[in-house]
Write a protein that holds these residues in place. Structure first.
Motif, PDB file in Angstrom:
ATOM      1  N   UNK A 151       0.842  -1.213   0.000  1.00  0.00           N
ATOM      2  CA  UNK A 151       0.000   0.000   0.000  1.00  0.00           C
ATOM      3  C   UNK A 151       0.868   1.250   0.000  1.00  0.00           C
ATOM      4  N   UNK A 152       1.930   1.239   0.809  1.00  0.00           N
ATOM      5  CA  UNK A 152       2.822   2.400   0.880  1.00  0.00           C
ATOM      6  C   UNK A 152       3.513   2.640  -0.452  1.00  0.00           C
ATOM      7  N   UNK A 153       3.951   1.569  -1.115  1.00  0.00           N
ATOM      8  CA  UNK A 153       4.674   1.735  -2.379  1.00  0.00           C
ATOM      9  C   UNK A 153       3.749   2.086  -3.532  1.00  0.00           C
ATOM     10  N   UNK A 154       2.502   1.580  -3.507  1.00  0.00           N
ATOM     11  CA  UNK A 154       1.603   1.812  -4.638  1.00  0.00           C
ATOM     12  C   UNK A 154       0.913   3.158  -4.591  1.00  0.00           C
ATOM     13  N   UNK A 155       0.762   3.749  -3.401  1.00  0.00           N
ATOM     14  CA  UNK A 155       0.019   5.013  -3.291  1.00  0.00           C
ATOM     15  C   UNK A 155       0.645   6.158  -4.082  1.00  0.00           C
ATOM     16  N   UNK A 156       1.961   6.429  -4.006  1.00  0.00           N
ATOM     17  CA  UNK A 156       2.512   7.520  -4.829  1.00  0.00           C
ATOM     18  C   UNK A 156       2.370   7.278  -6.329  1.00  0.00           C
ATOM     19  N   UNK A 157       2.476   6.043  -6.762  1.00  0.00           N
ATOM     20  CA  UNK A 157       2.304   5.754  -8.180  1.00  0.00           C
ATOM     21  C   UNK A 157       0.872   6.005  -8.629  1.00  0.00           C
ATOM     22  N   UNK A 202      13.262  11.374  -9.409  1.00  0.00           N
ATOM     23  CA  UNK A 202      13.424  11.424  -7.954  1.00  0.00           C
ATOM     24  C   UNK A 202      12.491  10.445  -7.249  1.00  0.00           C
ATOM     25  N   UNK A 203      11.221  10.425  -7.666  1.00  0.00           N
ATOM     26  CA  UNK A 203      10.260   9.549  -7.005  1.00  0.00           C
ATOM     27  C   UNK A 203      10.569   8.079  -7.287  1.00  0.00           C
ATOM     28  N   UNK A 204      11.143   7.777  -8.442  1.00  0.00           N
ATOM     29  CA  UNK A 204      11.481   6.384  -8.762  1.00  0.00           C
ATOM     30  C   UNK A 204      12.574   5.863  -7.838  1.00  0.00           C
ATOM     31  N   UNK A 205      13.653   6.628  -7.685  1.00  0.00           N
ATOM     32  CA  UNK A 205      14.749   6.179  -6.835  1.00  0.00           C
ATOM     33  C   UNK A 205      14.350   6.164  -5.356  1.00  0.00           C
ATOM     34  N   UNK A 206      13.551   7.131  -4.938  1.00  0.00           N
ATOM     35  CA  UNK A 206      13.108   7.140  -3.543  1.00  0.00           C
ATOM     36  C   UNK A 206      12.227   5.940  -3.228  1.00  0.00           C
ATOM     37  N   UNK A 207      11.343   5.576  -4.162  1.00  0.00           N
ATOM     38  CA  UNK A 207      10.516   4.399  -3.947  1.00  0.00           C
ATOM     39  C   UNK A 207      11.351   3.118  -3.913  1.00  0.00           C
ATOM     40  N   UNK A 208      12.374   3.059  -4.760  1.00  0.00           N
ATOM     41  CA  UNK A 208      13.253   1.889  -4.751  1.00  0.00           C
ATOM     42  C   UNK A 208      13.990   1.765  -3.419  1.00  0.00           C
ATOM     43  N   UNK A 209      14.494   2.899  -2.929  1.00  0.00           N
ATOM     44  CA  UNK A 209      15.180   2.882  -1.631  1.00  0.00           C
ATOM     45  C   UNK A 209      14.212   2.521  -0.508  1.00  0.00           C
ATOM     46  N   UNK A 210      12.980   3.035  -0.575  1.00  0.00           N
ATOM     47  CA  UNK A 210      11.991   2.742   0.458  1.00  0.00           C
ATOM     48  C   UNK A 210      11.608   1.264   0.464  1.00  0.00           C
ATOM     49  N   UNK A 211      11.458   0.673  -0.711  1.00  0.00           N
ATOM     50  CA  UNK A 211      11.125  -0.748  -0.780  1.00  0.00           C
ATOM     51  C   UNK A 211      12.244  -1.616  -0.218  1.00  0.00           C
ATOM     52  N   UNK A 212      13.484  -1.291  -0.531  1.00  0.00           N
ATOM     53  CA  UNK A 212      14.605  -2.053   0.013  1.00  0.00           C
ATOM     54  C   UNK A 212      14.690  -1.895   1.529  1.00  0.00           C
ATOM     55  N   UNK A 213      14.425  -0.684   2.029  1.00  0.00           N
ATOM     56  CA  UNK A 213      14.466  -0.458   3.479  1.00  0.00           C
ATOM     57  C   UNK A 213      13.343  -1.215   4.187  1.00  0.00           C
ATOM     58  N   UNK A 214      12.141  -1.235   3.583  1.00  0.00           N
ATOM     59  CA  UNK A 214      11.041  -1.993   4.180  1.00  0.00           C
ATOM     60  C   UNK A 214      11.336  -3.489   4.184  1.00  0.00           C
ATOM     61  N   UNK A 215      11.954  -3.978   3.112  1.00  0.00           N
ATOM     62  CA  UNK A 215      12.301  -5.401   3.063  1.00  0.00           C
ATOM     63  C   UNK A 215      13.341  -5.757   4.130  1.00  0.00           C
ATOM     64  N   UNK A 266       7.149   9.118   4.059  1.00  0.00           N
ATOM     65  CA  UNK A 266       7.309   7.692   4.336  1.00  0.00           C
ATOM     66  C   UNK A 266       8.760   7.338   4.667  1.00  0.00           C
ATOM     67  N   UNK A 267       9.704   7.987   4.023  1.00  0.00           N
ATOM     68  CA  UNK A 267      11.113   7.763   4.349  1.00  0.00           C
ATOM     69  C   UNK A 267      11.432   8.223   5.778  1.00  0.00           C
ATOM     70  N   UNK A 268      10.843   9.330   6.199  1.00  0.00           N
ATOM     71  CA  UNK A 268      11.065   9.798   7.574  1.00  0.00           C
ATOM     72  C   UNK A 268      10.428   8.847   8.593  1.00  0.00           C
ATOM     73  N   UNK A 269       9.269   8.280   8.252  1.00  0.00           N
ATOM     74  CA  UNK A 269       8.653   7.290   9.149  1.00  0.00           C
ATOM     75  C   UNK A 269       9.533   6.051   9.256  1.00  0.00           C
ATOM     76  N   UNK A 270      10.141   5.659   8.154  1.00  0.00           N
ATOM     77  CA  UNK A 270      11.054   4.512   8.204  1.00  0.00           C
ATOM     78  C   UNK A 270      12.284   4.827   9.047  1.00  0.00           C
TER      79      UNK A 270
END
Length: 491
Positions: free
Chosen positions: A93-99, A126-139, A201-205
């Motif tokens: 849900x977090x990753x799909x919402x910005x898209x 910018x949003x592509x790389x941030x989402x990639x970093x966020x997904x790796x951090x969540x994993x 979302x990055x700050x929440x992580x």
């Protein structure tokens, strides 16, 4: 009923029918049963016989136990993988919402949108790389297999999940009211809004990393862990944890540091127990057993010599252990010497005659098996080592060219619990007993208990004291001194 029937007979009426007789009998039987229920004794359950029928659908006790175990295994699997599944859903849900924020305007009102310039296209990158970093951090942080199932939900994980969902819902409400309803034409502003969501979302992580990982690193408390059966004790320093997470941390330390629990070492000597029971008189009064020690000269003398018996028993046990150990060491050294001799002969032999390592281990094992078996029986650790595990360990030592001392280390010294198989742990389910709520943090003087089938771990928490460190300056010139020598002669 008799009077009524007599009147009917006197009047020439016809005799009572079969139905009347049956009704009268049923009424009499009901009356007698009611009277029995009123005046029955207190032991009616022990003297009453009940006639029951048999069912065609019978289930054995083993099937009932197996069914309960199957249901328990399913429940444990659900509890184990439910947090992972919940974290996966929240992450999607977090990753799909910005898209979705970026794609919806181009699908619903594409003709009214303003052209996306170079600055807007840069935001896509910018949003592509941030989402990639966020997904790796969540994993890396959340999508890890659970180490254990805790009795309560972790407070910080629940708080972070709620905060993430609240943040996403707030952005969705703002997006629905200000962008979807108004059909905003500023596409650059819409993309910027999606980028701000990813930043939040990055700050929440980052907050999750601080609360779940970094907060517990600094030691704040010293815990004393004592095993109830043999008094084995260890001390550990842990950080600011809740009681249930501290219990999990202590159990991980227990399997790593504590020697394996051996109930055979806790039993008293048979001879000493027999002598102790011989000095007791046992009485049976109304099904209850009572024992008293006779107060006489013989009993007093036996009581005074109890410590001597214990002393000589322990000395004899240590002597037998040293004797068995010496025989085992000699047998293992001879076996390893024989293997080295065979290895030198194999270097000169043909490839078809060379013996495999597994075969070599099976060949030399009988020469040391008897000594090893007697030593393990004397030390009461024969249940910890199976023949298959010993042969496997011997083959491992032969493959890696280890010394006899390296092979014997696993049997001469009791190892930690994880060194043995799970079937030797004798504790796969633990129960946390605590007066305080298990979700509260540790405090000075907190005490709780970890219970399993055969023993328990008593945990006492003490705070690490505040240390005040001062500095004392030493003048470098104060180390200098003058040595005056006086020349004296014997003349």
């Amino acid at each position: 009923m008799t009077r009524i029937n007599d009147s009917h007979n006197e009047g020439g009426k016809k005799s009572p029918t079969r139905a009347d007789v049956i009704n009268a009998s049923a009424f009499s039987l009901l009356k007698e049963s009611f009277v029995c229920l009123l005046f029955q004794d207190d032991n009616w359950g022990e003297t009453t016989t009940a006639v029951t029928g048999t069912s065609e659908l019978s289930v054995s006790q083993e099937e009932v136990v197996g069914l309960g175990k199957e249901i328990q295994d399913r429940t444990e699997n659900v509890r184990r993988y439910l947090p992972v599944a919940l974290g996966l859903v929240v992450g999607l849900v977090v990753a799909a919402t910005p898209l979705v924020f970026v794609l919806l305007p181009s699908l619903l009102w594409p003709d009214r949108l303003q052209a996306c310039g170079s600055a807007c296209e840069g935001l896509f990158l910018s949003i592509s790389f941030k989402l990639l970093i966020l997904l790796m951090a969540l994993w890396a942080l959340f999508l890890r297999p659970g180490r254990a199932s805790l009795p309560r939900v972790d407070v910080y994980r629940g708080f972070l999940t709620t905060l993430t969902l609240l943040l996403t819902m707030s952005y969705w409400l703002f997006y629905g009211v200000r962008i979807l309803d108004a059909q905003d034409e500023d596409y650059h502003g819409i993309v910027q809004f999606a980028v701000s969501l990813v930043d939040s979302q990055l700050f929440v992580h980052y907050l999750a990393v601080v609360l779940l990982e970094l907060r517990d690193l600094q030691p704040c408390y010293s815990v004393c862990v004592m095993r109830s059966t043999d008094g084995e004790t260890r001390h550990y320093n842990i950080g600011q944890l809740s009681i249930q997470r501290a219990a999990l941390c202590i159990l991980e330390y227990y399997y790593r540091d504590f020697p394996v629990h051996n109930p055979a070492l806790l039993t008293a000597s048979k001879q000493r127990s027999a002598k102790h029971l011989a000095g007791l008189k046992v009485y049976n009064v109304d099904g209850q057993s009572f024992s008293t020690r006779p107060m006489g000269p013989a009993a007093s003398k036996r009581k005074d010599s109890a410590h001597n018996e214990l002393y000589y028993e322990e000395a004899d046990y240590e002597r037998r252990v040293r004797k068995r150990r010496a025989r085992l060491v000699v047998a293992v050294e001879e076996a390893f010497t024989h293997v080295r001799r065979m290895k030198k002969e194999d270097e000169q032999a043909t490839p078809s005659d060379i013996m495999d390592v597994r075969e070599a281990a099976l060949a030399v094992f009988p020469s040391m098996a008897r000594a090893l078996q007697k030593y393990l029986r004397t030390t009461r650790r024969q249940h910890c080592h199976s023949m298959e595990s010993i042969q496997k360990h011997l083959a491992f030592c032969l493959v890696n060219n280890m010394s006899p001392k390296a092979f014997l280390e696993a049997y001469l010294v009791p190892g930690p619990t994880l060194q043995y198989g799970p079937e030797r742990w004798m504790a796969d389910q633990w129960t946390l007993v605590s007066e305080a709520s298990v979700t509260t943090g540790l405090k000075q003087g907190t005490e709780f208990l970890l219970k399993c089938l055969d023993f328990s771990l008593a945990v006492t928490v003490k705070g690490i004291p505040y240390i005040r460190l001062t500095e004392e300056y030493v003048e470098p010139k104060s180390h200098k001194f003058l040595l005056l020598l006086q020349s004296e002669t014997s003349v």
